[in-house]
Design a protein around this motif. Structure first.
Motif, short mmCIF file in Angstrom:
data_model
loop_
_atom_site.label_atom_id
_atom_site.label_comp_id
_atom_site.label_asym_id
_atom_site.label_seq_id
_atom_site.Cartn_x
_atom_site.Cartn_y
_atom_site.Cartn_z
N GLY A 69 0.82 -1.21 0.00
CA GLY A 69 0.00 0.00 0.00
C GLY A 69 0.85 1.25 0.00
N THR A 70 0.21 2.33 0.41
CA THR A 70 0.90 3.61 0.43
C THR A 70 1.50 3.82 1.81
N PRO A 71 2.58 4.57 1.89
CA PRO A 71 3.17 4.84 3.19
C PRO A 71 2.26 5.76 4.00
N PRO A 72 2.39 5.74 5.31
CA PRO A 72 1.54 6.63 6.12
C PRO A 72 1.87 8.09 5.83
N PRO A 73 0.89 8.97 6.07
CA PRO A 73 1.14 10.39 5.76
C PRO A 73 2.20 10.98 6.70
N GLY A 80 -2.13 19.09 9.47
CA GLY A 80 -3.09 19.84 8.65
C GLY A 80 -4.50 19.26 8.76
N ARG A 81 -4.59 17.93 8.76
CA ARG A 81 -5.90 17.29 8.90
C ARG A 81 -6.52 17.59 10.27
N VAL A 82 -5.70 17.56 11.32
CA VAL A 82 -6.20 17.86 12.67
C VAL A 82 -6.69 19.29 12.74
N THR A 83 -5.97 20.22 12.14
CA THR A 83 -6.39 21.63 12.14
C THR A 83 -7.72 21.79 11.40
#
Length: 153
Positions: A69-73, A80-83
């Motif tokens: 899969g893809t690596p974690p962000p 940024g997502r938390v904000t």
């Protein structure tokens, strides 16, 4: 129970106790070390098995597993997502605070609901009394009985 039956049960209990004791002693005899020790009797595959075990004693590392899969962000992306979630939460809280709540008079609300219920027509089945319902059920039970048997000659 008669006396011979009781004696038979007593003998059965003693026999079962003796069997249990014999089984325990035989297991204890198997567990005691004999003339041979583990070093004296070596199977032909033992060196190969020991070498395989010694070679694979270490736990695997994460680098040994294939990447899927893809690596974690990255941490910046997570921040940024938390904000964004925090700002959406504060916007929702502001919208809830702006609502003009109309349940300031619960007694008046209950009165309006009772008046609304009283204005609706009631179904005829609801107007029946308990006695009428029981009489109807008894009539159905009476109709459900089997007829008497036909006499055979």
């Amino acid at each position: 129970m008669t006396v011979p039956d009781m004696n038979a049960q007593q003998a059965k209990k003693w026999a079962m106790t003796g069997l249990g004791l014999a089984a325990g002693l035989s297991l204890a005899a198997c567990a005691t070390p004999g003339a041979e020790t583990a070093g004296e009797a070596i199977a032909p595959l033992s060196p190969r098995i020991t070498a395989l075990i010694d070679a694979n004693r270490g736990y695997p590392d994460w680098r040994d597993f294939p990447r899927q899969g893809t690596p974690p962000p990255s941490a910046v992306e997570v921040a940024g997502r938390v904000t964004a979630l925090d700002s959406a939460s504060s916007e929702a809280a502001a919208q809830v605070a702006a609502i003009d709540w109309t349940l300031e008079d619960p007694e008046g609300f209950a009165r309006r609901v009772a008046d609304d219920i009283a204005a609706r027509p009631i179904a005829p089945a609801t107007l029946q009394t308990r006695e009428e319902v029981e009489a109807f059920a008894q009539g159905l039970r009476d109709r459900g009985r089997a007829p008497p048997p036909i006499p055979r000659r």
